[in-house]
Scaffold this motif. Structure first.
Motif, PDB file in Angstrom:
ATOM      1  N   GLU A  74       1.407  -7.420   4.344  1.00  0.00           N
ATOM      2  CA  GLU A  74       0.081  -7.293   3.752  1.00  0.00           C
ATOM      3  C   GLU A  74       0.087  -6.350   2.552  1.00  0.00           C
ATOM      4  O   GLU A  74      -0.843  -6.370   1.735  1.00  0.00           O
ATOM      5  N   VAL A  75       1.134  -5.538   2.445  1.00  0.00           N
ATOM      6  CA  VAL A  75       1.241  -4.604   1.318  1.00  0.00           C
ATOM      7  C   VAL A  75       1.981  -5.238   0.146  1.00  0.00           C
ATOM      8  O   VAL A  75       1.882  -4.780  -0.990  1.00  0.00           O
ATOM      9  N   ARG A  76       2.706  -6.312   0.407  1.00  0.00           N
ATOM     10  CA  ARG A  76       3.534  -6.940  -0.629  1.00  0.00           C
ATOM     11  C   ARG A  76       2.760  -7.237  -1.921  1.00  0.00           C
ATOM     12  O   ARG A  76       3.271  -6.966  -3.009  1.00  0.00           O
ATOM     13  N   PRO A  77       1.541  -7.779  -1.865  1.00  0.00           N
ATOM     14  CA  PRO A  77       0.835  -8.073  -3.118  1.00  0.00           C
ATOM     15  C   PRO A  77       0.613  -6.842  -3.995  1.00  0.00           C
ATOM     16  O   PRO A  77       0.617  -6.947  -5.227  1.00  0.00           O
ATOM     17  N   TYR A  78       0.435  -5.667  -3.372  1.00  0.00           N
ATOM     18  CA  TYR A  78       0.234  -4.447  -4.154  1.00  0.00           C
ATOM     19  C   TYR A  78       1.528  -4.048  -4.864  1.00  0.00           C
ATOM     20  O   TYR A  78       1.503  -3.648  -6.035  1.00  0.00           O
ATOM     21  N   LEU A 104       0.667   4.415  -4.305  1.00  0.00           N
ATOM     22  CA  LEU A 104       0.441   4.574  -2.868  1.00  0.00           C
ATOM     23  C   LEU A 104      -0.556   3.483  -2.485  1.00  0.00           C
ATOM     24  O   LEU A 104      -1.764   3.675  -2.608  1.00  0.00           O
ATOM     25  N   PRO A 105      -0.093   2.337  -2.041  1.00  0.00           N
ATOM     26  CA  PRO A 105      -1.001   1.229  -1.745  1.00  0.00           C
ATOM     27  C   PRO A 105      -1.781   1.486  -0.467  1.00  0.00           C
ATOM     28  O   PRO A 105      -1.464   2.409   0.296  1.00  0.00           O
ATOM     29  N   PRO A 106      -2.788   0.687  -0.201  1.00  0.00           N
ATOM     30  CA  PRO A 106      -3.505   0.812   1.073  1.00  0.00           C
ATOM     31  C   PRO A 106      -2.542   0.670   2.244  1.00  0.00           C
ATOM     32  O   PRO A 106      -1.590  -0.122   2.192  1.00  0.00           O
ATOM     33  N   TYR A 107      -2.773   1.438   3.300  1.00  0.00           N
ATOM     34  CA  TYR A 107      -1.888   1.360   4.464  1.00  0.00           C
ATOM     35  C   TYR A 107      -2.208   0.107   5.269  1.00  0.00           C
ATOM     36  O   TYR A 107      -3.367  -0.176   5.580  1.00  0.00           O
ATOM     37  N   CYS A 108      -1.161  -0.625   5.610  1.00  0.00           N
ATOM     38  CA  CYS A 108      -1.296  -1.802   6.473  1.00  0.00           C
ATOM     39  C   CYS A 108      -0.178  -1.765   7.507  1.00  0.00           C
ATOM     40  O   CYS A 108       0.979  -1.484   7.165  1.00  0.00           O
TER      41      CYS A 108
END
Length: 230
Positions: A170-174, A161-165
């Motif tokens: 912006e979530v792609r790197p996670y 569950l990556p940080p919400y963006c």
């Protein structure tokens, strides 16, 4: 839009994302996140062809599984307390949220009486957020090595569950980091461990997750609408 139309839109989005990155759409499965939603909506989704559902609350999940007489596949995707594991025994095809050895050990103990081992994913707190569960990337290998020795479960992959963006880019790197971690674990060639599944991506960012290797996308709001708060 109707629930059926929502499902069609999501499926079309999955196919488009797969084609964009050269993947077979059959390699990505949609987990309809039905937590807090009534049995009637799950049955409506099933009538529209959805067979895989994800639940986050043990008591709610068990009640729904018992109430619905349809051949559905249930995944448990929420935070799980060790003392609740016994209620999931034999009712769930995959547990996405194993984040510590003590939880894995209890799953192993509860599944010991069943013919099939428990299928689990290791949850990684890829953004190292204090508000979220999951092992850290640094501690992942040690946890996987320990859990792999438990005889009544099999590690099938990773979840995050990556940080919400607001901007999915912006979530792609996670997502990319989780895929790289899976490749690293795969290279260890541990018995009972196969990085077959990457559970990542939700309603607003599942397309990017698919481009980065997701095999399970967990979509709730875009199917059922905003969920009710408990």
């Amino acid at each position: 839009m109707s629930l059926k139309a929502n499902l069609q839109t999501i499926r079309a989005g999955i196919e488009t994302a797969c084609r964009r990155c050269g993947r077979d759409p059959r390699t990505v499965r949609l987990v309809a996140v039905s937590k807090t939603k009534p049995v009637s909506l799950i049955e409506e989704a099933a009538a529209a062809g959805q067979t895989l559902f994800g639940e986050s609350y043990v008591q709610e999940f068990v009640a729904k599984a018992e109430a619905i007489a349809l051949p559905l596949e249930w995944h448990f995707i929420g935070a799980l307390q060790s003392n609740k594991v016994k209620y999931l025994r034999g009712h769930t095809a995959l547990i996405h949220s194993v984040d510590r050895y003590s939880l894995a050990a209890e799953i192993d103990r509860q599944w010991a009486s069943l013919e099939e081992p428990a299928a689990i994913l290791i949850q990684v707190n890829i953004g190292e957020e204090a508000s979220k569960s999951g092992t850290t990337a640094k501690e992942l290998e040690e946890l996987v090595r320990r859990v792999s020795l438990l005889p009544h479960l099999r590690i099938r992959g990773l979840m995050t569950l990556p940080p919400y963006c607001e901007d999915p880019e912006e979530v792609r790197p996670y997502f990319r980091s989780l895929r790289q971690l899976a490749l690293t674990i795969e290279e260890l060639k541990l018995p009972g461990v196969a990085m077959e599944e990457l559970s990542m991506g939700m309603s607003h960012d599942f397309a990017v997750a698919i481009e980065e290797g997701a095999t399970l996308v967990r979509v709730g709001t875009a199917i059922f609408g905003e969920r009710e708060r408990n």
